[in-house]
Design an enzyme around this catalytic site. Structure first.
Site, PDB file in Angstrom:
ATOM      1  N   HIS A 130      41.587 -20.209  -5.847  1.00  0.00           N
ATOM      2  CA  HIS A 130      41.121 -21.228  -5.017  1.00  0.00           C
ATOM      3  C   HIS A 130      41.266 -22.808  -5.570  1.00  0.00           C
ATOM      4  O   HIS A 130      41.680 -23.569  -4.936  1.00  0.00           O
ATOM      5  CB  HIS A 130      39.385 -21.193  -5.017  1.00  0.00           C
ATOM      6  CG  HIS A 130      38.654 -22.343  -4.111  1.00  0.00           C
ATOM      7  ND1 HIS A 130      38.279 -22.253  -3.062  1.00  0.00           N
ATOM      8  CD2 HIS A 130      38.400 -23.422  -4.844  1.00  0.00           C
ATOM      9  CE1 HIS A 130      37.798 -23.425  -2.678  1.00  0.00           C
ATOM     10  NE2 HIS A 130      37.749 -24.371  -3.813  1.00  0.00           N
ATOM     11  N   GLU A 131      41.294 -22.679  -6.851  1.00  0.00           N
ATOM     12  CA  GLU A 131      41.685 -24.038  -7.488  1.00  0.00           C
ATOM     13  C   GLU A 131      43.038 -24.485  -7.470  1.00  0.00           C
ATOM     14  O   GLU A 131      43.311 -25.336  -7.163  1.00  0.00           O
ATOM     15  CB  GLU A 131      40.994 -24.001  -9.106  1.00  0.00           C
ATOM     16  CG  GLU A 131      39.469 -23.866  -9.233  1.00  0.00           C
ATOM     17  CD  GLU A 131      38.627 -24.827  -8.225  1.00  0.00           C
ATOM     18  OE1 GLU A 131      39.177 -25.915  -8.076  1.00  0.00           O
ATOM     19  OE2 GLU A 131      37.508 -24.487  -8.064  1.00  0.00           O
ATOM     20  N   HIS A 134      43.671 -25.650  -4.165  1.00  0.00           N
ATOM     21  CA  HIS A 134      43.748 -27.271  -4.008  1.00  0.00           C
ATOM     22  C   HIS A 134      44.887 -27.851  -4.816  1.00  0.00           C
ATOM     23  O   HIS A 134      45.340 -28.902  -4.224  1.00  0.00           O
ATOM     24  CB  HIS A 134      42.598 -27.732  -4.728  1.00  0.00           C
ATOM     25  CG  HIS A 134      41.195 -27.478  -4.203  1.00  0.00           C
ATOM     26  ND1 HIS A 134      41.024 -28.173  -3.120  1.00  0.00           N
ATOM     27  CD2 HIS A 134      40.260 -26.593  -4.321  1.00  0.00           C
ATOM     28  CE1 HIS A 134      39.644 -27.797  -2.666  1.00  0.00           C
ATOM     29  NE2 HIS A 134      39.129 -27.055  -3.525  1.00  0.00           N
ATOM     30  N   GLU A 200      37.840 -27.543   1.527  1.00  0.00           N
ATOM     31  CA  GLU A 200      37.316 -26.555   0.980  1.00  0.00           C
ATOM     32  C   GLU A 200      37.629 -25.067   1.628  1.00  0.00           C
ATOM     33  O   GLU A 200      37.926 -23.917   1.078  1.00  0.00           O
ATOM     34  CB  GLU A 200      35.765 -26.500   0.517  1.00  0.00           C
ATOM     35  CG  GLU A 200      35.545 -27.646  -0.561  1.00  0.00           C
ATOM     36  CD  GLU A 200      35.953 -27.164  -1.960  1.00  0.00           C
ATOM     37  OE1 GLU A 200      35.859 -26.021  -2.136  1.00  0.00           O
ATOM     38  OE2 GLU A 200      36.256 -28.083  -2.557  1.00  0.00           O
TER      39      GLU A 200
END
Length: 306
Positions: A130-131, A134, A200
């Site tokens: 997930h990071e 980003h 997100e």
């Protein structure tokens, strides 16, 4: 769809900026406010990684000091087609993580000691994916632009009356001025947070693809939300401006999809990830063999980082 939503929200923020400048300060005041906001946010942009990491007392680790975490991030970065980011650990009991850096070439990921103790290997891989999503999506750049615009609107709202008259030198009704000064920064903040929430959802989706197991990321979100609700993060409470960076809001565990939330409702995120897992047929997949075990030291206060 999330990219379209983000574009529409940024367009709304830009339009709001122009309207506020027109009503309160005219062209000169708008230019002054924009210059202040751009200067402030350019500094933050170029130094965002150092500022964020220093704010949370993060320390960098490598393959020798944290082999499991570092190796996981390296494998995921290769899957995502990204340069290897710097890896940091934050000595914090609350389970959480964030990414920072102005672009993929100058990026870092940070995980708390709490998240290393709480999650399984697969779940932590989902969080790191997930990071990295980003980073790949250049969300830092997107949020910097929105912060610049929101900051400029707030500046005009605070000092608009000092910049001179409105359109054609005629001041608007004082009541209108007061209302705009109060409501415009509020509207800008709402739009900025809506953009953050949109990013997100997109990072969840791409993170599920990178790790290959959206269900594990969904399980991680549930565990992190539970930990955040019961374990305060005093550093984040003292520096709430960093809250939007974390995978789950570290301030109070708020989960409502409200106008003032920096993060989407966790239940909605989990539902979307489980739907993605069903579509991928990956609900039972593992990032690595033996992933049910937690090599980061479940229940312990220390781990392989030394």
């Amino acid at each position: 769809m999330n990219y379209i939503k983000t574009g529409m929200l940024m367009a709304a923020l830009t339009a709001l900026f122009g309207v506020v400048g027109y009503l309160l300060a005219g062209a000169s005041g708008m230019a002054i406010a924009l210059a202040i906001a751009v200067a402030t946010n350019l500094f933050s942009y170029w130094n965002s990684d150092r500022l964020a990491l220093a704010a949370h007392n993060a320390h960098e680790v490598d393959e020798r000091s944290a082999p499991e975490l570092y190796g996981m991030v390296r494998t995921l970065a290769q899957r995502a087609g990204l340069p290897m980011p710097r890896v940091y650990i934050i000595d914090e009991d609350q389970p959480n993580a964030f990414a920072t850096g102005r672009n993929p070439q100058n990026a870092a990921v940070a995980a708390t000691t709490g998240i290393l103790r709480t999650l399984s290997y697969d779940e932590l891989a989902g969080v790191m994916a997930h990071e990295l999503a980003h980073i790949r999506n250049h969300d830092t750049l997107t949020m910097t632009i929105t912060a610049t615009m929101a900051g400029a609107i707030s500046t005009i709202g605070s000092f608009g009356m000092l910049f001179g008259g409105g359109h054609n030198g005629n001041r608007p009704n004082p009541i209108v001025q007061i209302l705009v000064m109060i409501l415009a920064p509020l509207a800008a903040t709402i739009i900025q947070m809506a953009i953050s929430r949109s990013r997100e959802y997109e990072a969840d989706r791409l993170g599920g693809e990178i790790c290959g197991n959206p269900a594990a990321l969904a399980d991680a979100l549930a565990k992190i939300a539970g930990g955040v609700a019961h374990i305060p993060n005093e550093t984040a409470e003292a520096k709430p401006a960093t809250a939007h960076m974390f995978i789950i809001n570290p301030l109070s565990g708020r989960g409502m999809d409200s106008l003032f939330s920096t993060h989407p409702d966790t239940g909605n995120r989990i539902a979307a990830l489980m739907e993605q897992a069903r579509a991928m047929g990956a609900a039972g997949a593992s990032f690595s063999r033996g992933a049910a075990a937690n090599p980061f030291g479940a229940g312990r206060r220390s781990g392989p980082w030394g």
